[in-house]
Design a protein around this motif. Structure first.
Motif, PDB file in Angstrom:
ATOM      1  N   VAL A  45      51.523  36.497  37.933  1.00 59.66           N
ATOM      2  CA  VAL A  45      51.268  36.161  39.336  1.00 59.66           C
ATOM      3  C   VAL A  45      51.708  37.313  40.227  1.00 59.66           C
ATOM      4  CG1 VAL A  45      52.016  34.675  41.241  1.00 59.66           C
ATOM      5  CG2 VAL A  45      51.343  33.658  39.070  1.00 59.66           C
ATOM      6  N   GLY A  46      52.894  37.865  39.937  1.00 58.70           N
ATOM      7  CA  GLY A  46      53.379  39.002  40.715  1.00 58.70           C
ATOM      8  C   GLY A  46      52.427  40.191  40.661  1.00 58.70           C
ATOM      9  N   GLU A  47      51.872  40.449  39.488  1.00 55.20           N
ATOM     10  CA  GLU A  47      50.920  41.555  39.343  1.00 55.20           C
ATOM     11  C   GLU A  47      49.659  41.303  40.159  1.00 55.20           C
ATOM     12  OE1 GLU A  47      50.313  41.763  35.159  1.00 55.20           O
ATOM     13  OE2 GLU A  47      52.262  42.709  34.731  1.00 55.20           O
ATOM     14  N   HIS A  48      49.170  40.049  40.134  1.00 52.17           N
ATOM     15  CA  HIS A  48      47.961  39.711  40.910  1.00 52.17           C
ATOM     16  C   HIS A  48      48.221  39.865  42.410  1.00 52.17           C
ATOM     17  CE1 HIS A  48      45.518  38.506  37.589  1.00 52.17           C
ATOM     18  NE2 HIS A  48      46.293  37.492  37.237  1.00 52.17           N
ATOM     19  N   ILE A  49      49.388  39.430  42.857  1.00 48.52           N
ATOM     20  CA  ILE A  49      49.703  39.531  44.283  1.00 48.52           C
ATOM     21  C   ILE A  49      49.823  40.993  44.699  1.00 48.52           C
ATOM     22  CG2 ILE A  49      51.529  39.099  45.990  1.00 48.52           C
ATOM     23  CD1 ILE A  49      51.978  36.404  44.708  1.00 48.52           C
ATOM     24  N   ALA A  50      50.467  41.803  43.848  1.00 51.20           N
ATOM     25  CA  ALA A  50      50.610  43.230  44.161  1.00 51.20           C
ATOM     26  C   ALA A  50      49.246  43.901  44.292  1.00 51.20           C
ATOM     27  CB  ALA A  50      51.440  43.915  43.075  1.00 51.20           C
ATOM     28  N   LYS A  51      48.316  43.560  43.383  1.00 53.45           N
ATOM     29  CA  LYS A  51      46.976  44.170  43.424  1.00 53.45           C
ATOM     30  C   LYS A  51      46.171  43.679  44.625  1.00 53.45           C
ATOM     31  CE  LYS A  51      46.593  44.874  38.413  1.00 53.45           C
ATOM     32  NZ  LYS A  51      45.881  44.449  37.171  1.00 53.45           N
ATOM     33  N   ALA A  52      46.359  42.400  44.983  1.00 54.15           N
ATOM     34  CA  ALA A  52      45.552  41.819  46.056  1.00 54.15           C
ATOM     35  C   ALA A  52      46.112  42.111  47.442  1.00 54.15           C
ATOM     36  CB  ALA A  52      45.442  40.301  45.864  1.00 54.15           C
ATOM     37  N   THR A  53      47.346  42.594  47.523  1.00 52.97           N
ATOM     38  CA  THR A  53      47.930  42.916  48.830  1.00 52.97           C
ATOM     39  C   THR A  53      47.284  44.191  49.359  1.00 52.97           C
ATOM     40  OG1 THR A  53      50.044  41.900  48.249  1.00 52.97           O
ATOM     41  CG2 THR A  53      50.044  43.458  50.073  1.00 52.97           C
ATOM     42  N   PRO A  54      46.685  44.147  50.534  1.00 56.92           N
ATOM     43  CA  PRO A  54      45.987  45.338  51.041  1.00 56.92           C
ATOM     44  C   PRO A  54      46.950  46.477  51.364  1.00 56.92           C
ATOM     45  CG  PRO A  54      46.074  43.608  52.710  1.00 56.92           C
ATOM     46  CD  PRO A  54      46.587  43.003  51.452  1.00 56.92           C
TER      47      PRO A  54
END
Length: 575
Positions: free
Chosen positions: A200-209
């Protein structure tokens, strides 16, 4: 001369050993000739066999390009004014290798034998630098997900708000909470849960503009500061994209795991504090989780009304428990045909500090809090046990007293034993006690634990009543799967049946079904004689409502509230 040479040789050896141990070297620049000289230690640091670095400008080539001009300026200033300096930079070696070095120098004036020089040291501090960076990273990052932690989030958000105060720009914050993560831990354990959190942390990091800042807020909550100049519409779109990235479905050890997330969005303006902005986002998240999970919910001032009401309720109940202002008020349950009083339902009441009586409805948000609801139940059970003898003395024909249970009660270990022990201590026959539960309490994840508690109580004589019967989605299955002795038809059906044929048919069907299963039926919310007569025609035995009396405390009951005259009025109302 021999002794001096020996001492000099010894000093040089000690110096070389010190340089090697400290990973440092000495250097000097002949200012007039603009020529460098290096010690063996400096050669080791630079990994070079040269004994000199040429001119001052030429020696700059080995340093980090972004720092070269500053180092050169520091050297020139030291030469001109004698100002010493101490600086850290990266030293670039061949094949992409680099070291972190500390560079220090000062001017030494000319004497009779030597020209003016700039003398200094260079030290390899790579290991200590990496250790410092690791400590710094650990202080600001979450060890599991690699995202920034709450401390770093607060600091960054404070910085953004301070900048916004000068420019008038808005600052947008998203709080994200995972939906269904508790089930993940319960089903597959915390080790797998940690793996999912890391993903989840990896997905959030990638999706954060770009320009945004993502952090793990704690547990299964995450926080994102959106880039500057992000408006409300754009912030919602970013939040939606983030939630789409967090939809998770996987088969783990034969278990289908499904998970999503809900977000609360708040936008701060000039003067908004970090604490206030986060509180607003959390308020939006809290309401969103309850009403419409899986979406982005924007903070609005109207949400505060519910939050204020909740805080009022929590504070009122906490102080009432602490100051012993909670007490049971007993509402009569009567036989509809005769008006004979057969039981009481013990309803929680609070005497406010100003002397006003507060009902359970007014503080309902506190009664669904798992901790406070347990404390309230403990108070109520204890007081009912203490007052039962006086109730029985006031009403010799009294058959039962009902006590309401909370979801937390049914899931707490030892609740059944506690209730039975308190009643037995006062020598109260457990068959005189009815425990009321609602259908929502039977829909908890651990329904087996609830069934065990109810079965234990019933096996020891306590009756189990299903409250608000007819309003749930699976009433029939509850009658089948749980040890139910009585059903209480919800008052909304009773009050509507005189003018609504559908409501009347539902009540008739519920009474017939319960009766055919051998269950006692109590109609709640009976307020008119017409309702009482209709219920009797339908075969309902017992009723409860304002027609027969409001909830009264023990003092009022022992004053003869249900004496012979009152019974006659109840009987005529029932007729």
């Amino acid at each position: 001369m021999h002794d001096q040479n020996h001492r000099l040789l010894t000093s040089n050896r000690i110096l070389r050993q010190a340089e090697a141990v400290a990973r440092m070297g000495a250097w000097e620049l002949d200012i007039e000739a603009d020529q460098m000289k290096w010690s063996e230690g400096t050669q080791a640091v630079f990994e070079s066999s040269r004994t000199g670095g040429g001119t001052l400008k030429a020696s700059m080539k080995g340093y980090e390009p972004a720092d070269r001009r500053e180092i050169e300026e520091r050297c020139e200033k030291a030469i001109e004014s004698g100002t010493p300096f101490d600086i850290e930079t990266d030293l670039l070696l061949g094949e992409g290798k680099r070291k972190r070095v500390r560079l220090a120098a000062e001017r030494v004036e000319a004497d009779g034998m030597h020209p003016a020089r700039l003398v200094g040291v260079v030290q390899d501090v790579t290991e200590s630098y990496r250790a410092r960076m690791a400590l710094h990273h650990a202080a600001e990052h979450d060890s599991l997900t690699g995202l920034y932690n709450r401390f770093a989030f607060d600091r960054t958000l404070q910085q953004r708000l301070s900048e916004a105060n000068g420019t008038g720009e808005e600052v947008a914050v998203l709080l994200i909470d995972l939906d269904g993560f508790k089930d993940v831990n319960d089903v597959v354990g915390h080790i797998v849960g940690d793996i999912i959190l890391k993903e989840v942390g990896e997905h959030i990091a990638k999706a954060t503009p770009e320009g945004g800042f993502a952090a793990r807020w704690g547990g299964d909550e995450f926080a994102v500061v959106l880039p500057p100049q992000t408006g409300s519409k754009q912030a919602r779109a970013i939040g939606k994209q983030l939630l789409e990235q967090l939809r998770y479905q996987s088969d783990i050890s034969g278990h289908l795991i499904e998970m999503g997330a809900t977000a609360g969005l708040a936008i701060g303006t000039s003067g908004t504090s970090v604490k206030e902005l986060v509180r607003r986002a959390d308020t939006a998240l809290y309401h969103g989780k309850k009403r419409d999970p899986g979406k982005v919910h924007v903070y609005e001032a109207g949400l505060e009304q519910g939050n204020v009401a909740r805080q009022y309720a929590l504070n009122e109940v906490r102080t009432a428990i602490r100051e012993d202002r909670i007490f049971p008020a007993y509402q009569p349950v009567v036989e509809l045909r005769t008006g004979r009083l057969v039981g009481f339902e013990a309803l929680m009441r609070i005497t406010s500090r100003m002397g006003r009586r507060i009902t359970a409805t007014e503080v309902f948000p506190a009664l669904i809090d798992p901790f406070l609801s347990r404390e309230v139940s403990t108070c109520m059970i204890e007081q009912v046990a203490n007052e039962f003898v006086a109730l029985k003395r006031s009403e010799p024909a009294l058959e039962f007293v009902s006590i309401n249970a909370s979801e937390a009660d049914l899931l707490a270990s030892g609740f059944a034993a506690q209730l039975m022990a308190q009643m037995r201590e006062k020598r109260i026959d457990l068959s005189r006690i009815t425990l009321e539960v609602t259908e929502t309490m039977l829909l908890v994840d651990n329904a087996q634990a609830v069934r065990r508690v109810l079965t234990e109580l019933r096996d020891n004589g306590v009756s189990i009543a299903l409250d608000d019967f007819g309003t749930g989605y699976s009433s029939l299955s509850h009658l089948r799967d749980f040890p139910i002795d009585k059903v209480k038809i919800d008052g909304s059906f009773i009050q509507a049946m005189a003018n609504d044929q559908h409501a009347s048919k539902i009540v008739r069907a519920l009474i017939g079904m319960a009766s055919s299963m051998g269950l006692s039926v109590i109609a709640e919310g009976v307020e008119t004689a017409t309702q009482s007569r209709l219920l009797q025609q339908m075969g309902c035995e017992l009723g409860q409502g304002f027609l027969f009396g409001h909830a009264e405390d023990l003092g009022q009951l022992t004053l003869g509230r249900y004496g012979d005259g009152e019974r006659r009025s109840l009987s005529s109302a029932a007729a």
